[in-house]
Scaffold this motif. Structure first.
Motif, mmCIF file in Angstrom:
data_model
loop_
_atom_site.group_PDB
_atom_site.id
_atom_site.type_symbol
_atom_site.label_atom_id
_atom_site.label_comp_id
_atom_site.label_asym_id
_atom_site.label_seq_id
_atom_site.Cartn_x
_atom_site.Cartn_y
_atom_site.Cartn_z
ATOM 1 N N THR A 142 -54.527 -12.507 52.867
ATOM 2 C CA THR A 142 -55.787 -11.846 53.206
ATOM 3 C C THR A 142 -55.728 -10.361 52.862
ATOM 4 O O THR A 142 -56.664 -9.795 52.277
ATOM 5 C CB THR A 142 -56.085 -12.026 54.710
ATOM 6 N N THR A 143 -54.614 -9.723 53.216
ATOM 7 C CA THR A 143 -54.484 -8.293 52.956
ATOM 8 C C THR A 143 -54.384 -8.017 51.459
ATOM 9 O O THR A 143 -54.980 -7.051 50.948
ATOM 10 C CB THR A 143 -53.239 -7.742 53.676
ATOM 11 N N ALA A 144 -53.649 -8.844 50.728
ATOM 12 C CA ALA A 144 -53.532 -8.670 49.278
ATOM 13 C C ALA A 144 -54.893 -8.775 48.605
ATOM 14 O O ALA A 144 -55.229 -7.970 47.714
ATOM 15 C CB ALA A 144 -52.573 -9.715 48.713
ATOM 16 N N GLU A 145 -55.697 -9.729 49.033
ATOM 17 C CA GLU A 145 -57.045 -9.886 48.468
ATOM 18 C C GLU A 145 -57.905 -8.671 48.790
ATOM 19 O O GLU A 145 -58.676 -8.188 47.950
ATOM 20 C CB GLU A 145 -57.673 -11.165 49.018
ATOM 21 N N HIS A 146 -57.774 -8.157 50.026
ATOM 22 C CA HIS A 146 -58.556 -6.988 50.431
ATOM 23 C C HIS A 146 -58.175 -5.760 49.610
ATOM 24 O O HIS A 146 -59.036 -4.951 49.230
ATOM 25 C CB HIS A 146 -58.318 -6.721 51.918
ATOM 26 N N TRP A 147 -56.874 -5.601 49.308
ATOM 27 C CA TRP A 147 -56.417 -4.454 48.528
ATOM 28 C C TRP A 147 -56.541 -4.668 47.018
ATOM 29 O O TRP A 147 -56.408 -3.729 46.238
ATOM 30 C CB TRP A 147 -54.954 -4.159 48.853
ATOM 31 N N GLY A 148 -56.737 -5.914 46.625
ATOM 32 C CA GLY A 148 -56.815 -6.221 45.208
ATOM 33 C C GLY A 148 -55.479 -6.114 44.509
ATOM 34 O O GLY A 148 -55.389 -5.646 43.369
ATOM 35 N N VAL A 149 -54.406 -6.564 45.197
ATOM 36 C CA VAL A 149 -53.062 -6.516 44.624
ATOM 37 C C VAL A 149 -52.460 -7.914 44.695
ATOM 38 O O VAL A 149 -52.895 -8.753 45.490
ATOM 39 C CB VAL A 149 -52.163 -5.507 45.373
ATOM 40 N N PRO A 150 -51.453 -8.203 43.871
ATOM 41 C CA PRO A 150 -50.809 -9.521 43.944
ATOM 42 C C PRO A 150 -50.137 -9.733 45.297
ATOM 43 O O PRO A 150 -49.514 -8.816 45.844
ATOM 44 C CB PRO A 150 -49.773 -9.474 42.814
ATOM 45 N N ALA A 151 -50.249 -10.935 45.796
ATOM 46 C CA ALA A 151 -49.667 -11.247 47.107
ATOM 47 C C ALA A 151 -48.153 -11.093 47.106
ATOM 48 O O ALA A 151 -47.555 -10.754 48.139
ATOM 49 C CB ALA A 151 -50.047 -12.665 47.532
ATOM 50 N N ASN A 152 -47.518 -11.309 45.954
ATOM 51 C CA ASN A 152 -46.061 -11.209 45.928
ATOM 52 C C ASN A 152 -45.563 -9.770 45.984
ATOM 53 O O ASN A 152 -44.357 -9.525 46.039
ATOM 54 C CB ASN A 152 -45.481 -11.935 44.713
ATOM 55 N N GLU A 153 -46.495 -8.813 45.947
ATOM 56 C CA GLU A 153 -46.125 -7.411 46.110
ATOM 57 C C GLU A 153 -46.307 -6.935 47.549
ATOM 58 O O GLU A 153 -46.001 -5.788 47.879
ATOM 59 C CB GLU A 153 -46.960 -6.518 45.178
ATOM 60 N N VAL A 154 -46.810 -7.827 48.391
ATOM 61 C CA VAL A 154 -47.109 -7.471 49.778
ATOM 62 C C VAL A 154 -46.029 -8.055 50.682
ATOM 63 O O VAL A 154 -45.558 -9.177 50.475
ATOM 64 C CB VAL A 154 -48.502 -7.988 50.188
ATOM 65 N N MET A 155 -45.646 -7.318 51.701
ATOM 66 C CA MET A 155 -44.619 -7.751 52.632
ATOM 67 C C MET A 155 -45.036 -7.379 54.051
ATOM 68 O O MET A 155 -46.103 -6.772 54.260
ATOM 69 C CB MET A 155 -43.279 -7.102 52.296
ATOM 70 N N THR A 156 -44.217 -7.761 55.001
ATOM 71 C CA THR A 156 -44.517 -7.395 56.381
ATOM 72 C C THR A 156 -43.313 -6.736 57.035
ATOM 73 O O THR A 156 -42.165 -6.968 56.659
ATOM 74 C CB THR A 156 -44.906 -8.625 57.227
ATOM 75 N N GLU A 157 -43.617 -5.901 58.002
ATOM 76 C CA GLU A 157 -42.686 -5.411 58.992
ATOM 77 C C GLU A 157 -43.288 -5.780 60.336
ATOM 78 O O GLU A 157 -44.449 -6.220 60.386
ATOM 79 C CB GLU A 157 -42.480 -3.902 58.849
ATOM 80 N N PRO A 158 -42.561 -5.635 61.422
ATOM 81 C CA PRO A 158 -43.102 -6.095 62.703
ATOM 82 C C PRO A 158 -44.516 -5.584 63.006
ATOM 83 O O PRO A 158 -44.734 -4.392 63.207
ATOM 84 C CB PRO A 158 -42.091 -5.552 63.716
ATOM 85 N N GLY A 159 -45.475 -6.528 62.942
ATOM 86 C CA GLY A 159 -46.856 -6.224 63.288
ATOM 87 C C GLY A 159 -47.636 -5.484 62.231
ATOM 88 O O GLY A 159 -48.778 -5.071 62.478
ATOM 89 N N VAL A 160 -47.059 -5.330 61.028
ATOM 90 C CA VAL A 160 -47.692 -4.525 59.984
ATOM 91 C C VAL A 160 -47.562 -5.227 58.637
ATOM 92 O O VAL A 160 -46.510 -5.792 58.321
ATOM 93 C CB VAL A 160 -47.051 -3.125 59.898
ATOM 94 N N VAL A 161 -48.640 -5.172 57.818
ATOM 95 C CA VAL A 161 -48.605 -5.653 56.437
ATOM 96 C C VAL A 161 -48.529 -4.435 55.525
ATOM 97 O O VAL A 161 -49.266 -3.458 55.713
ATOM 98 C CB VAL A 161 -49.856 -6.490 56.101
#
Length: 728
Positions: A142-161
């Protein structure tokens, strides 16, 4: 504590908070919903969220097991939170009340909401990891789509994308507030789950979620529930199972200020009043005659134990076979020396701290109800309520309350207590809280059955066991407590016979079998079910065989465990912990190997003889439960199980004569006292095996450990549980 309470529904929470919810469907897939409208569109119109995230970053994790002090309201959400990568400080937890679609249910119990047998962690571990990981994947997509970036470039830390390349980040709450959400993602598999070296929640001693409220007196149990216009009910219960009442006079009871009604039920008379104290006074004023036609009028616990001892030695009786490998009959009759020993255990009562109680408010049409109940089986309780009212389960609005102890007492028992609360509420047209006193519970206990054991073995040339037979005489718990699960053809009773299969030891020819005897009391599963009595008998027998073989308790068991690395590891660990055999003067060590399903453990007791009694000074336990989700909680459960086991072998005993239980309260059914508790040390052995439960394993290692220590001190070991009074 008594509080007026109101329970928000999950649908109400999601609607009011605008939360992002994740529904784990029966197919194993996960759907996403946002607020009530979308939630009702998932899973054929049903809301079943394991996780909900609100815009203020608060996360609710739901869990299906029943909380009764064992800590599942922390350990199960920890599993979800680990894979979700949640900030634990923002996590709250909620026990599931009802599950008509069998989404939250335990697969080990047919998908029903049922908690028993230390099966929660074992059954839920994989599904909850997959649910948490899938929810995390949805947040990332969801966040990757909102930012317009590939999902494989997105990660998480506790409670944060996060998107490290751009430095962008959003909290989980901010993702929940986005107007457009990804509603499907590629299926998460076990290969996608976090490797163990990345875990930051599982395996840590996070503070339990329930402890603050309990220590501050704020925890709410069903006995605390107060609803508007509620009456209290006290029951005059049949003195003998199956007897029915006839009121001689209720004039005095009805004349008491605050008494509102006296109602005759099939096996009791109930007094309803504006307070429980008044209801009790009214109950005491009743004049009631009881029928004397019950077959249980002749039931006598001492006679039953004699009958069991005779039955187990009657080789003409047709046993129900539990385990059969090799050819035991041939091996025992091949001319070798056969050693035979006998052991018995007596009835015991659950002795849970919170008295049994139920609150029911039946609808005006008599076809629906709201119920508050502490129960180990939400599904069973809902079905009972629907059956009593002749309605459908969806008409039962059920509130699963945490319990002040269960140990098997709050499983299928709902069919009696809840039934009566519903009948009383329907009769008076008002909510009713039905409470049993401690005396009511003791006198009407569902007991662990008495058992008699006959063990026979022949040794091989190497001092191992060539063949062994373990024969148990006992009535069936399953046939009484859960008759719909009883198979009259196989007659296999897991609640009595588990633990006799002896799979941990290297014994090629082994047979275990049950001689079924008539029931003489109400019966129930009790903490550790059959493993407690069965391993008491078997492990005392092991020490006897060790002496006959010219070996010692440790070496003899090492030989039996030679093909069982996990078993050897826990044995070696506890020998090192306890410095086995090195005791202060006047004391001795006793050893007992114990398994409970997939958990392996060994216990060592340090015991002294004091007058006609004995004292347990120290107890060591090495336990391999596989992966441990919450080590501190697991150790606490093991310690509690050890105390449960020690208490049962010291003094706990339920006796009956003429069908009436002779004990009344804790002054004559006496559990272990605080000044009698030994120093306990529990060590968890890490094997990497799949996780297993901790609620039961402490019980089966205690009896033989103490008995074998007494054997060293006196030359003979007790052969009956309980042993007798503890000294000191």
């Amino acid at each position: 504590m008594t509080k007026q309470i109101k329970h928000p529904t999950r649908r109400g929470f999601l609607g009011s908070a605008g939360a992002l919810g994740f529904a784990l469907l029966g197919s194993g897939s996960v759907s996403v919903f946002y607020g009530v409208a979308n939630a009702q569109e998932t899973s054929d119109g049903h809301v079943n969220a394991w996780v909900s995230i609100s815009p203020d970053d608060q996360i609710i994790i739901y869990f299906g097991a029943a909380e009764m002090g064992q800590g599942v309201n922390t350990s199960l959400p920890m599993i979800v939170a680990e894979e979700l990568d949640a900030d634990w400080e923002n996590v709250s937890v909620k026990q599931v009340d009802t599950d008509l679609e069998k989404v939250y249910g335990n697969a080990r119990f047919g998908g029903n909401l049922f908690t028993a047998g230390s099966q929660s962690i074992e059954a839920y571990f994989k599904p909850l990891r997959l649910a948490g990981a899938t929810a995390r994947r949805i947040l990332i997509q969801t966040t990757a789509e909102h930012w317009g970036v590939p999902a494989n470039e997105v990660m998480t830390e506790p409670g944060v994308v996060l998107h490290p390349a751009s430095g962008k980040k959003m909290s989980y709450g901010e993702v929940a507030a986005l107007p457009s959400l990804v509603t499907s993602v590629p299926t998460v598999t076990e290969d996608d789950l976090k490797p163990r070296d990345k875990w930051r929640i599982i395996g840590t001693d996070i503070p339990r979620k329930d402890i603050p409220a309990k220590t501050q007196g704020e925890a709410i149990y069903s006995i605390d529930v107060v609803v508007p216009d509620m009456l209290y009910a006290a029951q005059l219960l049949a003195p003998v199972e199956g007897e029915t009442p006839t009121i001689t006079s209720d004039v005095a009871a009805r004349a008491i200020a605050g008494v509102t009604d006296v109602i005759v039920l099939k096996y009791s008379v109930a007094v309803l009043a504006t307070s429980f104290a008044v209801a009790m006074v009214g109950r005491d004023a009743l004049e009631v005659d009881w029928s004397e036609t019950s077959n249980f009028r002749s039931a006598d616990s001492a006679k039953e134990l004699e009958d069991l001892s005779s039955a187990v030695d009657d080789m003409t009786r047709n046993p129900a076979v539990w385990e059969n490998r090799g050819d035991v009959d041939a091996a025992l009759s091949n001319g070798g020396r056969v050693h035979t020993a006998h052991f018995t255990t007596e009835h015991v009562y659950h002795a849970q701290m919170e008295p049994l109680n139920a609150v029911a408010s039946v609808d005006a049409d008599g076809k629906g109800a709201e119920v508050w109940l502490g129960t180990q089986g939400q599904t069973i309780s809902i079905m009972v309520a629907a059956g009593v009212l002749g309605t459908t389960p969806d008409r039962i609005r059920f509130h699963a309350m945490q319990m002040g102890g269960g140990f098997g007492r709050r499983t299928v028992f709902a069919r009696e207590l809840l039934r009566d609360a519903l009948l009383l509420s329907k009769a008076v047209g008002r909510p009713v809280k039905l409470i049993w006193t401690r005396e009511d519970d003791v006198k009407n206990g569902w007991l662990r059955p008495a058992t008699a054991h006959r063990l026979e073995a022949v040794l091989d040339e190497d001092g191992g066991i060539a063949a062994m037979r373990h024969r148990v005489a006992s009535p069936s718990v399953v046939a009484f407590a859960v008759p719909h699960l009883w198979d009259p053809e196989s007659r296999r009773d897991s609640l009595v016979m588990e633990g006799t299969e002896c799979n941990d030891y290297n014994i090629a020819d082994l047979r275990s079998e049950q001689i079924l005897t008539p029931r003489r009391s109400r019966l129930s599963a009790w903490r550790a079910i059959g493993w407690g009595p069965n391993l008491f008998a078997r492990e005392c027998f092991m020490d006897e065989l060790a002496e006959i073989s010219g070996s010692d308790p440790v070496a003899f068991r090492r030989n039996l465990l030679r093909n069982n690395k996990r078993g050897l590891d826990v044995l070696n660990a506890v020998i090192a912990m306890s410095k086995f055999g090195q005791t202060p003067e006047g004391r001795a060590h006793g050893l007992s190997f114990a398994g409970y399903k997939n958990t392996l453990a060994v216990g060592v007791a340090e015991v002294s003889k004091v007058g006609d009694g004995f004292r347990v000074h120290r107890f060591w336990a090495a336990v391999d439960p596989g992966i441990v989700v919450h080590p501190q909680g697991y150790k606490a459960q093991t310690e509690g199980g050890i105390l449960f086991g020690l208490s049962s072998l010291m003094r706990e005993r339920t006796t009956f004569s003429g069908g009436e239980i002779e004990q009344n309260n804790f002054y004559d059914y006496e559990p272990i006292r605080m000044n009698e508790i030994p120093e306990i040390e529990v060590h968890l052995v890490e094997s990497g095996a799949s996780p297993s439960g901790g609620g039961e394993i402490g019980v089966p290692m205690t009896g033989a450990a103490v008995a074998n220590a007494l054997r060293v001190l006196t030359g003979t070991a007790p052969r009956n549980i309980p042993f007798g009074d503890i000294a000191g």
